[in-house]
Design a protein around this motif. Structure first.
Motif, PDB file in Angstrom:
ATOM      1  N   ARG A  98      41.902  21.733 -24.592  1.00  0.00           N
ATOM      2  CA  ARG A  98      41.099  22.964 -24.538  1.00  0.00           C
ATOM      3  C   ARG A  98      40.789  23.463 -25.947  1.00  0.00           C
ATOM      4  NH1 ARG A  98      40.364  26.083 -20.299  1.00  0.00           N
ATOM      5  NH2 ARG A  98      41.268  25.605 -18.277  1.00  0.00           N
ATOM      6  N   ARG A 101      38.314  21.301 -27.874  1.00  0.00           N
ATOM      7  CA  ARG A 101      36.964  21.354 -27.309  1.00  0.00           C
ATOM      8  C   ARG A 101      36.115  22.457 -27.927  1.00  0.00           C
ATOM      9  NH1 ARG A 101      35.536  22.830 -21.104  1.00  0.00           N
ATOM     10  NH2 ARG A 101      37.060  24.423 -21.566  1.00  0.00           N
ATOM     11  N   MET A 105      32.048  22.365 -28.708  1.00  0.00           N
ATOM     12  CA  MET A 105      31.055  23.226 -28.050  1.00  0.00           C
ATOM     13  C   MET A 105      30.267  23.991 -29.108  1.00  0.00           C
ATOM     14  SD  MET A 105      32.762  24.665 -24.510  1.00  0.00           S
ATOM     15  CE  MET A 105      34.367  25.152 -25.112  1.00  0.00           C
ATOM     16  N   ARG A 133      35.714  27.916 -21.748  1.00  0.00           N
ATOM     17  CA  ARG A 133      34.293  28.219 -21.896  1.00  0.00           C
ATOM     18  C   ARG A 133      33.993  29.714 -21.834  1.00  0.00           C
ATOM     19  NH1 ARG A 133      31.649  24.398 -17.563  1.00  0.00           N
ATOM     20  NH2 ARG A 133      33.779  24.385 -16.725  1.00  0.00           N
ATOM     21  N   PHE A 153      26.803  30.475 -19.126  1.00  0.00           N
ATOM     22  CA  PHE A 153      27.051  29.239 -18.377  1.00  0.00           C
ATOM     23  C   PHE A 153      25.739  28.602 -17.957  1.00  0.00           C
ATOM     24  CE2 PHE A 153      31.472  28.244 -17.658  1.00  0.00           C
ATOM     25  CZ  PHE A 153      32.119  29.369 -18.121  1.00  0.00           C
ATOM     26  N   LEU A 157      26.615  26.357 -21.043  1.00  0.00           N
ATOM     27  CA  LEU A 157      27.991  25.855 -20.917  1.00  0.00           C
ATOM     28  C   LEU A 157      28.303  25.059 -19.660  1.00  0.00           C
ATOM     29  CD1 LEU A 157      29.773  29.087 -22.249  1.00  0.00           C
ATOM     30  CD2 LEU A 157      29.286  26.968 -23.518  1.00  0.00           C
ATOM     31  N   SER A 158      27.481  25.216 -18.619  1.00  0.00           N
ATOM     32  CA  SER A 158      27.756  24.485 -17.381  1.00  0.00           C
ATOM     33  C   SER A 158      27.514  22.994 -17.577  1.00  0.00           C
ATOM     34  CB  SER A 158      26.847  24.980 -16.253  1.00  0.00           C
ATOM     35  OG  SER A 158      27.200  26.283 -15.889  1.00  0.00           O
ATOM     36  N   PHE A 164      27.713  21.730 -22.953  1.00  0.00           N
ATOM     37  CA  PHE A 164      28.845  21.350 -22.098  1.00  0.00           C
ATOM     38  C   PHE A 164      29.690  20.294 -22.792  1.00  0.00           C
ATOM     39  CE2 PHE A 164      30.949  18.448 -19.209  1.00  0.00           C
ATOM     40  CZ  PHE A 164      31.696  19.330 -18.449  1.00  0.00           C
TER      41      PHE A 164
END
Ligand code: AMP
Ligand code: ZN
Ligand code: FE
Ligand code: FE
Length: 294
Positions: A98, A101, A105, A133, A153, A157-158, A164
């Motif tokens: 996490r 990431r 992103m 996220r 999102f 972000l989705s 993503f």
């Protein structure tokens, strides 16, 4: 007695502290609430203290990020020993994934022309053990790039959107076993939420997971239509799995998930506690106590 078995605090991607969450649960008329932050148990002690103070019940839990035959599955674990080493090691691996990431992103957002930095994201997750996220979304809101988490999102972000990034998740069957070995019980969160009909877990999958130690299914969740709830309830009843219902509350972070919007029937909660007591006894581990309502 209204019982809500799935909520998030600032320890993951909710917007309430564990204390605020417990106070909000009491204000919403709940008799029992479970704290189930993503991949984190760090809010347990604070939430339990707040629950004792206001006189409602508190079930310590968490929501684990897992995968099963290529699908992402969220697994709720309750009342296990959080120091059980194999589970602890898996959680550390998930948290590492996490954390790593975030920079990926941010880089993708920068490529899309959004001038956000890792520090902007970190500023939104100062209390969080588990970054996600939603913290990136909050940074975008703060910068005025989007109006709210939903829009972040939807645009960025989705899955399938420009920023993503996937992350490490644990294998589901092994994780169910680990939760059992740690003296807790495992319940699949929103089993049919967001997945297309073709990739849904089926009765034979739930039966196989039950053989590995699965205790229940979260049937009543906002991601499930009335028809899905009826079908899942029939499967759970057929297999003898405990049926739960919960809000998946994230404070201000998720619309339509107010505390108590779905609840767990008292008889099913009693069954869950019974199975947790049996699991704890069989494990020989030192497991936490649920705070009982006054
Ligand atoms: P992550 O765990 O970092 O992959 O992020 C997933 C989290 O984002 C889940 O806990 C969801 O509750 C949250 N989430 C997903 N979609 C949305 C949305 N449209 N608005 C707010 N939160 C969302
Ligand atoms: Zn969440
Ligand atoms: Fe979830
Ligand atoms: Fe959740």
């Amino acid at each position: 007695m209204r019982i809500d078995l799935h909520t998030h605090s600032r320890v993951s991607d909710g917007t309430d502290t564990p204390t605020e969450l417990v106070h909000a649960a009491r204000a919403a008329g709940l008799g029992v609430v479970a704290l189930t932050d993503h991949d984190a148990t760090d809010g347990w002690a604070e939430a339990a203290a707040a629950a004792r103070e206001v006189g409602i019940g508190l079930v310590p839990g968490l929501e684990l990020s897992t995968h099963y035959h290529g699908r992402g599955v969220h697994l709720l674990g309750y009342l296990h020993d959080p120091t059980y080493a194999p589970l602890r090691a898996e959680i550390d691996r998930i948290l590492g994934g996490r954390d790593a990431r975030v920079a990926h992103m941010v880089a993708k957002l920068n490529e899309s022309g959004v001038a956000v930095t890792v520090d902007d994201v970190r500023a939104e997750s100062t209390d969080a053990v588990s970054t996600g996220r939603p913290h990136v979304a909050d940074a975008l809101v703060k910068l005025g790039v989007v109006a709210d988490r939903d829009e972040a999102f939807e645009h960025y972000l989705s899955w399938g959107r420009p920023a993503f990034v996937g992350r490490y998740a644990s294998e589901l069957v092994q994780t169910i076993r680990s939760v059992s070995e740690a003296g807790g019980v495992a319940v699949i969160a929103h089993p049919w939420g967001r997945s297309g009909e073709a990739s849904r877990l089926r009765e034979e999958d739930f039966a196989a997971l039950q053989a590995a130690g699965l205790t229940g299914l979260e049937v009543d969740h906002q991601d499930h239509s009335p028809a899905m709830r009826a079908d899942l309830r029939a499967i759970a009843t057929n297999l003898g799995l405990v049926v739960t219902g919960s809000s998946d509350y994230h404070g201000l972070g998720k619309k339509g998930h107010d505390l108590g919007v779905n609840t767990t029937a008292p008889d099913q909660f009693a069954l869950l506690l019974e199975r947790a007591a049996a699991s704890a006894a069989a494990s020989g581990r030192r497991t936490p106590e649920a705070v009982l309502p006054r």
